[in-house]
Design a protein around this motif. Structure first.
Motif, PDB file in Angstrom:
ATOM      1  N   ALA A  35       0.825  -1.209   0.000  1.00 55.11           N
ATOM      2  CA  ALA A  35       0.000   0.000   0.000  1.00 55.11           C
ATOM      3  C   ALA A  35       0.860   1.261   0.000  1.00 55.11           C
ATOM      4  N   ASP A  36       1.945   1.255   0.781  1.00 55.59           N
ATOM      5  CA  ASP A  36       2.865   2.405   0.813  1.00 55.59           C
ATOM      6  C   ASP A  36       3.464   2.669  -0.567  1.00 55.59           C
ATOM      7  N   ASP A  37       3.953   1.602  -1.186  1.00 59.51           N
ATOM      8  CA  ASP A  37       4.557   1.745  -2.518  1.00 59.51           C
ATOM      9  C   ASP A  37       3.523   2.210  -3.540  1.00 59.51           C
ATOM     10  N   LEU A  38       2.326   1.632  -3.440  1.00 58.35           N
ATOM     11  CA  LEU A  38       1.269   1.951  -4.386  1.00 58.35           C
ATOM     12  C   LEU A  38       0.829   3.415  -4.241  1.00 58.35           C
ATOM     13  N   GLU A  39       0.757   3.882  -2.991  1.00 59.57           N
ATOM     14  CA  GLU A  39       0.344   5.273  -2.748  1.00 59.57           C
ATOM     15  C   GLU A  39       1.317   6.256  -3.405  1.00 59.57           C
ATOM     16  N   ILE A  40       2.606   5.976  -3.291  1.00 59.08           N
ATOM     17  CA  ILE A  40       3.620   6.851  -3.899  1.00 59.08           C
ATOM     18  C   ILE A  40       3.501   6.838  -5.425  1.00 59.08           C
ATOM     19  N   THR A  41       3.341   5.637  -5.972  1.00 60.83           N
ATOM     20  CA  THR A  41       3.251   5.492  -7.436  1.00 60.83           C
ATOM     21  C   THR A  41       1.998   6.150  -7.993  1.00 60.83           C
ATOM     22  N   LEU A  42       0.862   5.875  -7.354  1.00 58.27           N
ATOM     23  CA  LEU A  42      -0.395   6.414  -7.854  1.00 58.27           C
ATOM     24  C   LEU A  42      -0.460   7.931  -7.707  1.00 58.27           C
ATOM     25  N   ARG A  43       0.100   8.450  -6.622  1.00 57.71           N
ATOM     26  CA  ARG A  43       0.122   9.901  -6.423  1.00 57.71           C
ATOM     27  C   ARG A  43       0.924  10.568  -7.550  1.00 57.71           C
ATOM     28  N   SER A  44       2.083   9.982  -7.857  1.00 56.76           N
ATOM     29  CA  SER A  44       2.943  10.539  -8.909  1.00 56.76           C
ATOM     30  C   SER A  44       2.237  10.520 -10.265  1.00 56.76           C
ATOM     31  N   LYS A  45       1.590   9.405 -10.585  1.00 55.57           N
ATOM     32  CA  LYS A  45       0.892   9.287 -11.867  1.00 55.57           C
ATOM     33  C   LYS A  45      -0.294  10.247 -11.945  1.00 55.57           C
ATOM     34  N   HIS A  46      -0.982  10.396 -10.799  1.00 59.21           N
ATOM     35  CA  HIS A  46      -2.154  11.257 -10.803  1.00 59.21           C
ATOM     36  C   HIS A  46      -1.757  12.721 -10.981  1.00 59.21           C
ATOM     37  N   ALA A  50     -12.141  16.613  -8.778  1.00 59.02           N
ATOM     38  CA  ALA A  50     -12.140  15.157  -8.603  1.00 59.02           C
ATOM     39  C   ALA A  50     -10.733  14.673  -8.269  1.00 59.02           C
ATOM     40  N   GLY A  51      -9.742  15.343  -8.855  1.00 61.42           N
ATOM     41  CA  GLY A  51      -8.350  14.972  -8.588  1.00 61.42           C
ATOM     42  C   GLY A  51      -7.959  15.181  -7.142  1.00 61.42           C
ATOM     43  N   ILE A  52      -8.468  16.278  -6.542  1.00 62.64           N
ATOM     44  CA  ILE A  52      -8.184  16.535  -5.121  1.00 62.64           C
ATOM     45  C   ILE A  52      -8.798  15.431  -4.251  1.00 62.64           C
ATOM     46  N   VAL A  53     -10.047  15.011  -4.594  1.00 57.85           N
ATOM     47  CA  VAL A  53     -10.697  13.917  -3.855  1.00 57.85           C
ATOM     48  C   VAL A  53      -9.889  12.634  -4.003  1.00 57.85           C
ATOM     49  N   PHE A  54      -9.353  12.409  -5.205  1.00 62.82           N
ATOM     50  CA  PHE A  54      -8.523  11.222  -5.453  1.00 62.82           C
ATOM     51  C   PHE A  54      -7.325  11.209  -4.498  1.00 62.82           C
ATOM     52  N   LEU A  55      -6.621  12.336  -4.416  1.00 58.87           N
ATOM     53  CA  LEU A  55      -5.431  12.410  -3.560  1.00 58.87           C
ATOM     54  C   LEU A  55      -5.790  12.264  -2.078  1.00 58.87           C
ATOM     55  N   ASP A  56      -6.892  12.913  -1.677  1.00 59.41           N
ATOM     56  CA  ASP A  56      -7.324  12.794  -0.269  1.00 59.41           C
ATOM     57  C   ASP A  56      -7.696  11.351   0.069  1.00 59.41           C
ATOM     58  N   THR A  57      -8.321  10.677  -0.896  1.00 63.68           N
ATOM     59  CA  THR A  57      -8.696   9.273  -0.671  1.00 63.68           C
ATOM     60  C   THR A  57      -7.456   8.396  -0.534  1.00 63.68           C
ATOM     61  N   LEU A  58      -6.446   8.671  -1.346  1.00 68.07           N
ATOM     62  CA  LEU A  58      -5.185   7.916  -1.234  1.00 68.07           C
ATOM     63  C   LEU A  58      -4.597   8.041   0.168  1.00 68.07           C
ATOM     64  N   VAL A  59      -4.632   9.261   0.712  1.00 68.71           N
ATOM     65  CA  VAL A  59      -4.101   9.496   2.067  1.00 68.71           C
ATOM     66  C   VAL A  59      -4.868   8.658   3.088  1.00 68.71           C
ATOM     67  N   CYS A  60      -6.215   8.677   3.000  1.00 73.72           N
ATOM     68  CA  CYS A  60      -7.050   7.904   3.939  1.00 73.72           C
ATOM     69  C   CYS A  60      -6.737   6.409   3.843  1.00 73.72           C
ATOM     70  N   LEU A  61      -6.623   5.915   2.614  1.00 74.56           N
ATOM     71  CA  LEU A  61      -6.388   4.482   2.424  1.00 74.56           C
ATOM     72  C   LEU A  61      -5.014   4.065   2.942  1.00 74.56           C
ATOM     73  N   ARG A  98      -3.394   5.436   5.320  1.00 75.77           N
ATOM     74  CA  ARG A  98      -3.433   5.457   6.788  1.00 75.77           C
ATOM     75  C   ARG A  98      -4.236   4.277   7.340  1.00 75.77           C
ATOM     76  N   ILE A  99      -5.245   3.843   6.594  1.00 71.43           N
ATOM     77  CA  ILE A  99      -5.969   2.634   6.993  1.00 71.43           C
ATOM     78  C   ILE A  99      -5.003   1.452   7.041  1.00 71.43           C
ATOM     79  N   SER A 100      -4.161   1.344   6.016  1.00 71.24           N
ATOM     80  CA  SER A 100      -3.194   0.238   6.001  1.00 71.24           C
ATOM     81  C   SER A 100      -2.182   0.381   7.139  1.00 71.24           C
ATOM     82  N   ASP A 101      -1.814   1.640   7.488  1.00 60.66           N
ATOM     83  CA  ASP A 101      -0.894   1.857   8.621  1.00 60.66           C
ATOM     84  C   ASP A 101      -1.512   1.347   9.926  1.00 60.66           C
ATOM     85  N   HIS A 102      -2.779   1.671  10.155  1.00 64.23           N
ATOM     86  CA  HIS A 102      -3.446   1.227  11.386  1.00 64.23           C
ATOM     87  C   HIS A 102      -3.653  -0.292  11.387  1.00 64.23           C
TER      88      HIS A 102
END
Length: 546
Positions: free
Chosen positions: A492-503, A516-527, A529-533
């Motif tokens: 999830a950590d690796d994917l978040e970095i990759t997807l953020r860069s592509k987006h 919509a792009g801002i919502v995309f980035l905010d959702t990535l942050v939430c997800l 952090r879900i994996s962190d918890h």
């Protein structure tokens, strides 16, 4: 006759007997340790298993009252239904006979003579307590010391009442109790209700029997009354509890009253018609143990097939129905804190239930961003409200539990549970955040691009899997699944970095809507952090397994 010199040593002996019984039972309970944690799993089986369980637990804690209070707590917490409770209550009556057999052992096992064994037991226990460094050694010492004090107490009681053999007035009281079954039953019930321990009440009767003061018939009626008197503790405990918990206490009372009525009829026929001479002779301690055991086992065997009718009768008398289950209400009860190891397991079960609610929320969150559904948005907010209530209730209960005199290991277990509750609650918050993002999309008629949708779904799947493995690892205490969580969280950590860069590149190239792009980035942050918890939960599990 100098009654002061009889009463004071007798009361002192009774105090020593009760104290010895308590510290011995506490030592046994602590020594049982993790084995008692399986109680909640056993409770989900059939009624016969409940009878066996009730007998075993009561034999360990040596108090049917304490077991029944625990049952009231379980029912009030929603952990146990009334059918399961009925089985445990019947078994508790059997288990409570153990103390009587320990006391009467002085008659059928000469080597257990209190004068010989009790002082040795106390000094051996003290030596172990002073020299033993491990908790298990202290538990064994408590068992041995309690065993010795119990016998010293019963000896002091028997010695104190010995002069009463010469008192015709005192002897006539027991003769009257033997001739009048109702008085005998009331006497046994009253004494037991006052001291709130049938084991101690039987011990008093045995001390009087050792002095040759109790006729056989009087003892039988008193024993039956003691079983009714022991219900008082549970009835008092049920005050202020839910309807089902009150019904459980009423079931205990009805069970003992019905058993007493049935066996009283047999006893009256036997002592009045069949063999009147049998009731006049003096009873000894072993015979009291035999009568007590026979009555409790006989009542259980006789009423077990019709126990469902007793449940229905208790409901009808109490005018109650099964309580509706409130998923957002904490199903924990402070009565269970009398046995901390079981209370901790109850907290584990509640945390697992809370985890399942959040898992359900996460499944809804996986689709709420892509398919317009205000029902799902409302659902996620309602689920978050439930989880908040559960989190607050479980935390409050766990803090109270940690303030008790529990072992260091149990303190650590509570600390791990508190951290896990916090992590699950935070994941629920992020699910609610996602629902708010979805609501924002609906209101502004926004959609993610096709590529963005596919990427976000991939991230959602990884994080949902990470959390699911975390909850399974928590429930099963599985190191293998905990390691799976860490693997997924790293992904999830690796994917978040990759997807953020592509987006960000897509935004720069104008390939997607900015809002919509801002919502995309905010959702990535939430997800992320879900994996962190989820990883935090897995690490808590692995720490407990060290």
């Amino acid at each position: 006759m100098d009654y002061v010199n009889i009463i004071i040593p007798f009361v002192g002996g009774l105090g020593m007997f009760i104290y010895g019984m308590q510290i011995m039972s506490q030592g046994l309970e602590n020594a049982a340790g993790n084995k008692m944690k399986s109680i909640l799993e056993v409770l989900t089986r059939n009624k016969l298993m409940g009878v066996l369980l009730g007998a075993a637990i009561t034999a360990v804690i040596q108090s049917s009252s304490a077991t029944t209070v625990m049952v009231v707590g379980f029912v009030n917490a929603g952990i146990m239904n009334l059918t399961q409770a009925m089985g445990v209550i019947m078994g508790a009556n059997i288990g409570t006979t153990v103390t009587g057999w320990l006391v009467s052992a002085v008659e059928w096992a000469e080597f257990l003579s209190p004068a010989r064994l009790a002082p040795i037991a106390v000094i051996v226990g003290v030596v172990i307590m002073l020299t033993g460094k491990r908790r298990s050694a202290r538990d064994i010492a408590s068992i041995i010391i309690g065993f010795g004090l119990l016998f010293i107490g019963i000896t002091n009681m028997s010695s104190a009442v010995a002069p009463l053999q010469e008192s015709e007035a005192f002897s006539s009281i027991f003769v009257k109790l033997g001739h009048n079954p109702l008085l005998g039953i009331l006497a046994g019930a009253l004494i037991t209700a006052i001291i709130q321990s049938s084991s101690a009440s039987v011990g008093i009767l045995q001390s009087l029997a050792a002095a040759g003061l109790v006729p056989f018939s009087a003892a039988i009626y008193i024993i039956m009354g003691q079983n009714i008197g022991t219900c008082v503790t549970a009835m008092l405990s049920s005050m202020g509890a839910k309807k089902n918990a009150k019904t459980a206490a009423l079931m205990h009372l009805l069970f003992n009253i019905i058993g007493t009525i049935i066996f009283s009829i047999f006893a009256i026929l036997f002592f009045k018609v069949i063999n009147p001479a049998a009731g006049v002779g003096m009873i000894n301690q072993t015979q009291i143990s035999m009568a007590h055991t026979a009555f409790n086992i006989g009542t259980t065997v006789l009423l077990f097939p019709v126990s469902n009718l007793i449940i229905k009768l208790a409901k009808k008398i109490g005018r109650v129905e099964e309580d509706e289950f409130d998923e957002g209400k904490v199903q924990l009860d402070e009565r269970i804190m009398e046995t901390p190891v079981i209370a901790i397991q109850s907290v584990v079960n509640e945390v697992a239930r809370m985890g399942d609610i959040v898992a359900r929320s996460l499944e809804v969150a996986k689709k709420v961003l892509f398919v317009e559904s205000y029902e799902d948005v409302v659902f996620l907010k309602e689920e978050e409200s439930k989880v908040d209530r559960l989190s607050a209730g479980i935390t409050e209960y766990a803090i109270k539990l940690s303030s008790l005199q529990i072992s260091e290991k149990e303190h650590q277990d509570v600390a791990h549970l508190l951290q896990t509750v916090s992590d699950i609650e935070r994941i629920s918050d992020y699910c609610e955040n996602i629902s708010e993002f979805a609501e924002n999309l609906y209101q502004k008629k926004l959609r993610f691009s096709k590529v963005g949708t596919e990427q976000l779904k991939e991230m959602l799947d990884v994080c949902a899997d990470s959390y699911q493995y975390a909850i399974e690892a928590f429930k099963e205490r599985s190191k293998e699944k905990a390691l799976k969580v860490i693997e997924k969280e790293t992904r999830a950590d690796d994917l978040e970095i990759t997807l953020r860069s592509k987006h960000i590149k897509r935004l720069t190239n104008g390939e997607c809507n900015t809002e919509a792009g801002i919502v995309f980035l905010d959702t990535l942050v939430c997800l992320e952090r879900i994996s962190d918890h989820a990883r935090n939960i897995a690490e808590e599990v692995m720490e407990q397994m060290v």
